[in-house]
Design a protein around this motif. Structure first.
Motif, mmCIF file in Angstrom:
data_model
loop_
_atom_site.group_PDB
_atom_site.id
_atom_site.type_symbol
_atom_site.label_atom_id
_atom_site.label_comp_id
_atom_site.label_asym_id
_atom_site.label_seq_id
_atom_site.Cartn_x
_atom_site.Cartn_y
_atom_site.Cartn_z
ATOM 1 N N GLY A 16 -112.786 27.987 -85.424
ATOM 2 C CA GLY A 16 -111.613 27.184 -85.062
ATOM 3 C C GLY A 16 -111.996 25.814 -84.542
ATOM 4 N N THR A 17 -111.089 25.258 -83.751
ATOM 5 C CA THR A 17 -111.289 23.907 -83.218
ATOM 6 C C THR A 17 -111.019 23.909 -81.717
ATOM 7 O OG1 THR A 17 -108.976 23.330 -83.665
ATOM 8 C CG2 THR A 17 -110.589 22.782 -85.379
ATOM 9 N N ASP A 18 -111.448 22.828 -81.066
ATOM 10 C CA ASP A 18 -111.130 22.680 -79.649
ATOM 11 C C ASP A 18 -109.778 21.981 -79.528
ATOM 12 O OD1 ASP A 18 -111.609 19.933 -80.059
ATOM 13 O OD2 ASP A 18 -113.228 19.803 -78.596
ATOM 14 N N LYS A 19 -109.363 21.654 -78.317
ATOM 15 C CA LYS A 19 -108.032 21.072 -78.095
ATOM 16 C C LYS A 19 -107.892 19.670 -78.691
ATOM 17 C CE LYS A 19 -107.059 23.808 -73.978
ATOM 18 N NZ LYS A 19 -106.739 23.789 -72.534
ATOM 19 N N LYS A 20 -109.028 19.014 -78.954
ATOM 20 C CA LYS A 20 -108.999 17.680 -79.568
ATOM 21 C C LYS A 20 -109.081 17.760 -81.093
ATOM 22 C CE LYS A 20 -111.165 15.109 -75.780
ATOM 23 N NZ LYS A 20 -112.330 14.276 -75.427
ATOM 24 N N GLY A 21 -109.157 18.986 -81.625
ATOM 25 C CA GLY A 21 -109.256 19.154 -83.080
ATOM 26 C C GLY A 21 -110.671 19.160 -83.617
ATOM 27 N N LEU A 79 -120.621 25.439 -78.075
ATOM 28 C CA LEU A 79 -120.811 26.379 -76.984
ATOM 29 C C LEU A 79 -122.071 27.183 -77.296
ATOM 30 C CD1 LEU A 79 -119.650 27.765 -74.400
ATOM 31 C CD2 LEU A 79 -118.648 29.453 -75.944
ATOM 32 N N ILE A 80 -123.011 27.162 -76.370
ATOM 33 C CA ILE A 80 -124.227 27.947 -76.542
ATOM 34 C C ILE A 80 -124.314 28.924 -75.379
ATOM 35 C CG2 ILE A 80 -126.734 27.909 -76.658
ATOM 36 C CD1 ILE A 80 -126.597 25.228 -77.974
ATOM 37 N N SER A 81 -124.265 30.216 -75.697
ATOM 38 C CA SER A 81 -124.415 31.243 -74.678
ATOM 39 C C SER A 81 -125.864 31.700 -74.676
ATOM 40 C CB SER A 81 -123.508 32.435 -74.968
ATOM 41 O OG SER A 81 -123.824 33.492 -74.064
ATOM 42 N N ILE A 82 -126.508 31.570 -73.522
ATOM 43 C CA ILE A 82 -127.912 31.973 -73.446
ATOM 44 C C ILE A 82 -128.052 33.265 -72.629
ATOM 45 C CG2 ILE A 82 -128.879 29.714 -73.925
ATOM 46 C CD1 ILE A 82 -129.345 29.388 -70.897
ATOM 47 N N PHE A 156 -112.140 26.563 -71.046
ATOM 48 C CA PHE A 156 -110.724 26.534 -71.436
ATOM 49 C C PHE A 156 -110.074 25.169 -71.210
ATOM 50 C CE2 PHE A 156 -110.599 31.397 -70.604
ATOM 51 C CZ PHE A 156 -111.233 31.630 -71.820
ATOM 52 N N LYS A 157 -110.768 24.242 -70.544
ATOM 53 C CA LYS A 157 -110.289 22.852 -70.486
ATOM 54 C C LYS A 157 -110.402 22.220 -71.878
ATOM 55 C CE LYS A 157 -111.784 21.847 -65.741
ATOM 56 N NZ LYS A 157 -112.780 21.072 -64.955
ATOM 57 N N TYR A 158 -111.371 22.719 -72.658
ATOM 58 C CA TYR A 158 -111.663 22.155 -73.975
ATOM 59 C C TYR A 158 -111.131 22.990 -75.131
ATOM 60 C CZ TYR A 158 -115.120 19.354 -71.414
ATOM 61 O OH TYR A 158 -115.746 18.505 -70.535
ATOM 62 N N VAL A 159 -111.162 24.316 -74.993
ATOM 63 C CA VAL A 159 -110.837 25.221 -76.100
ATOM 64 C C VAL A 159 -109.793 26.231 -75.623
ATOM 65 C CG1 VAL A 159 -111.767 26.848 -77.808
ATOM 66 C CG2 VAL A 159 -113.218 25.009 -76.945
ATOM 67 N N VAL A 164 -111.447 31.479 -78.593
ATOM 68 C CA VAL A 164 -112.723 31.905 -78.017
ATOM 69 C C VAL A 164 -112.877 33.418 -78.221
ATOM 70 C CG1 VAL A 164 -114.081 32.075 -75.890
ATOM 71 C CG2 VAL A 164 -112.655 30.051 -76.300
ATOM 72 N N PRO A 165 -114.002 33.860 -78.800
ATOM 73 C CA PRO A 165 -114.217 35.298 -78.987
ATOM 74 C C PRO A 165 -114.115 36.072 -77.666
ATOM 75 C CG PRO A 165 -115.836 34.053 -80.234
ATOM 76 C CD PRO A 165 -115.109 33.064 -79.355
ATOM 77 N N ALA A 166 -113.600 37.293 -77.757
ATOM 78 C CA ALA A 166 -113.409 38.140 -76.571
ATOM 79 C C ALA A 166 -114.705 38.362 -75.804
ATOM 80 C CB ALA A 166 -112.785 39.473 -76.988
ATOM 81 N N ASP A 167 -115.848 38.476 -76.515
ATOM 82 C CA ASP A 167 -117.108 38.722 -75.816
ATOM 83 C C ASP A 167 -117.564 37.531 -74.972
ATOM 84 O OD1 ASP A 167 -117.878 37.239 -78.140
ATOM 85 O OD2 ASP A 167 -119.886 38.080 -78.038
ATOM 86 N N LEU A 168 -116.884 36.388 -75.136
ATOM 87 C CA LEU A 168 -117.181 35.205 -74.320
ATOM 88 C C LEU A 168 -116.033 34.905 -73.351
ATOM 89 C CD1 LEU A 168 -118.807 33.013 -77.098
ATOM 90 C CD2 LEU A 168 -119.970 34.068 -75.157
#
Length: 189
Positions: A16-21, A79-82, A156-159, A164-168
């Motif tokens: 998908g996209t963020d709030k700015k597209g 978004l990078i989840s480490i 969530f300020k951005y997306v 956003v996937p549930a696991d995140l």
């Protein structure tokens, strides 16, 4: 292809996209062991994949996002989840993999990344960041925020949570028949 085999270990993709597209890309580079990746792929194949993916973003994803939002969109939100990061993840083979991915982006497509959140960052990552950050130019470093496990409010300020996937911590659960959230290619493209 080797990339299909890589995707069995390594969760990454556009979602998908963020709030700015801007196209929203998610990467979970600590979800695999580098030896698993190198057993099914090699540096040349990974390099070719990254270049092809950047080209797809440049020529397909960004124009489609621009059309969908009725304005020029020329950057992505990353978004990078480490989660699962350990210093072992930074042994030489892993550092070479990370350097490869970073160098392709900043050397050939430096303006594509609009913003990046690195989340689920354990305290030990601060030391690792001092090892990695010299490979990242200052202009790119300024676009990166490093957050711990309580990142959803900032994200969530951005997306929107539904992207956003549930696991995140979001609300999306793409069907497994489409490969789940990391292979669904959800978006206006």
């Amino acid at each position: 292809s080797s990339i299909e085999r890589v995707k069995k270990f390594y969760e990454f993709g556009y979602h998908g996209t963020d709030k700015k597209g801007r196209p929203f890309t998610i990467d979970k580079p600590c979800s695999f062991d580098i030896d698993d990746i190198l057993a099914v792929s090699n540096k040349e194949e990974l390099y070719a994949f990254y270049v092809k993916d950047y080209e797809k973003t440049l020529h397909i994803r960004l124009p489609a996002a621009s059309a969908a939002y009725g304005q020029r969109i020329d950057q992505t939100f990353n978004l990078i989840s480490i989660k699962g990061f350990t210093m072992k993840k930074l042994r030489e083979k892993s550092r070479n993999f990370i350097k490869l991915a970073i160098s392709i982006g900043q050397d050939n497509y430096p303006e594509i990344m609009g913003k990046m959140l690195i989340v689920n960052s354990p305290f030990i990552f601060r030391g690792a960041w001092t090892i990695l950050s010299p490979f990242i130019d200052e202009k790119t470093r300024k676009k990166i925020s490093i957050l711990g496990g309580k990142y959803q409010k900032e994200l969530f300020k951005y997306v929107d949570p539904e992207n956003v996937p549930a696991d995140l911590g979001g609300e999306c659960e793409c069907p497994e028949s489409e490969g789940g959230c990391y292979s669904s290619h959800k978006g206006p493209w």
